[in-house]
Design a protein around this motif. Sequence first.
Motif, PDB file in Angstrom:
ATOM      1  N   SER A 143       0.834  -1.198   0.000  1.00 41.12           N
ATOM      2  CA  SER A 143       0.000   0.000   0.000  1.00 41.12           C
ATOM      3  C   SER A 143       0.871   1.252   0.000  1.00 41.12           C
ATOM      4  O   SER A 143       1.840   1.350   0.760  1.00 41.12           O
ATOM      5  CB  SER A 143      -0.897  -0.019   1.246  1.00 41.12           C
ATOM      6  OG  SER A 143      -1.606   1.190   1.372  1.00 41.12           O
ATOM      7  N   PHE A 144       0.526   2.181  -0.862  1.00 44.82           N
ATOM      8  CA  PHE A 144       1.179   3.489  -0.928  1.00 44.82           C
ATOM      9  C   PHE A 144       0.108   4.566  -0.806  1.00 44.82           C
ATOM     10  O   PHE A 144      -1.043   4.349  -1.193  1.00 44.82           O
ATOM     11  CB  PHE A 144       1.921   3.662  -2.251  1.00 44.82           C
ATOM     12  CG  PHE A 144       3.119   2.767  -2.405  1.00 44.82           C
ATOM     13  CD1 PHE A 144       4.402   3.255  -2.172  1.00 44.82           C
ATOM     14  CD2 PHE A 144       2.977   1.437  -2.789  1.00 44.82           C
ATOM     15  CE1 PHE A 144       5.511   2.434  -2.318  1.00 44.82           C
ATOM     16  CE2 PHE A 144       4.085   0.612  -2.942  1.00 44.82           C
ATOM     17  CZ  PHE A 144       5.352   1.118  -2.695  1.00 44.82           C
ATOM     18  N   LEU A 145       0.491   5.721  -0.299  1.00 44.85           N
ATOM     19  CA  LEU A 145      -0.465   6.805  -0.083  1.00 44.85           C
ATOM     20  C   LEU A 145       0.094   8.115  -0.612  1.00 44.85           C
ATOM     21  O   LEU A 145       1.259   8.456  -0.364  1.00 44.85           O
ATOM     22  CB  LEU A 145      -0.764   6.948   1.413  1.00 44.85           C
ATOM     23  CG  LEU A 145      -1.798   8.019   1.788  1.00 44.85           C
ATOM     24  CD1 LEU A 145      -3.187   7.613   1.303  1.00 44.85           C
ATOM     25  CD2 LEU A 145      -1.798   8.250   3.293  1.00 44.85           C
ATOM     26  N   ALA A 146      -0.752   8.855  -1.338  1.00 44.57           N
ATOM     27  CA  ALA A 146      -0.422  10.205  -1.791  1.00 44.57           C
ATOM     28  C   ALA A 146      -1.363  11.193  -1.123  1.00 44.57           C
ATOM     29  O   ALA A 146      -2.554  10.914  -0.955  1.00 44.57           O
ATOM     30  CB  ALA A 146      -0.565  10.317  -3.307  1.00 44.57           C
ATOM     31  N   VAL A 147      -0.819  12.313  -0.743  1.00 43.58           N
ATOM     32  CA  VAL A 147      -1.617  13.447  -0.264  1.00 43.58           C
ATOM     33  C   VAL A 147      -1.280  14.623  -1.172  1.00 43.58           C
ATOM     34  O   VAL A 147      -0.296  14.573  -1.916  1.00 43.58           O
ATOM     35  CB  VAL A 147      -1.325  13.753   1.223  1.00 43.58           C
ATOM     36  CG1 VAL A 147      -1.792  12.592   2.101  1.00 43.58           C
ATOM     37  CG2 VAL A 147       0.140  14.048   1.449  1.00 43.58           C
TER      38      VAL A 147
END
Length: 199
Positions: free
Chosen positions: A162-166
Amino acid sequence: MFVTDRLTARLWTGSDAERAYDLYSRWEVVRWLGATPRALESPAEVPALIDRMRARSADPRYGAWALERRDTGLVVGTVLLAPLPGGDGEVEVGWHLHPDSWGNGYATEAARGALARGFADGLTEVHAVLRPGNEPSAAVCRRLGMTHRGRTDRWYGLELESFLAVPDTAGPNTAGPSTAVHDTAGPDTRGRDTAGPRR
């Protein structure tokens, strides 16, 4: 949809059928996709695939769009921005590129454009989820400035990276072509989604 320096993200159409079959009949592409990867076995399956892609754009904030090179018109693959299945409103970004277009930075450019579009529409975070071992896509996530969150089995019924961008991670890349994004959907009549959150 949207336009970057080198790519146009647009709806898949019937005229793309041959290229769609060439893309999604390749195991080296589809092995990373969905809960149960399956390559297309016949061109007769393509109209239903294109219909599914177009249906993902029923809500204009989201979609699974054909990526067309602006200089040649060649469709290099798909970029998607869509709610994660089985989630609570989380949204994923993803990309599926034809092998003849690998290694040109198109995945990063297209995903950066999709993220910019999503954040402009009010998303506060976007996920990318990858099968373990999908190092090329993990590298794209890192180039996008996404944060690796470890493994999760929250979506797709699989353990995935899992990767997350804001919003502040979707800025211009310091290497490669610029990815200025121009929304081609016309005046902004889309609803805002603050629900926040693939590949």
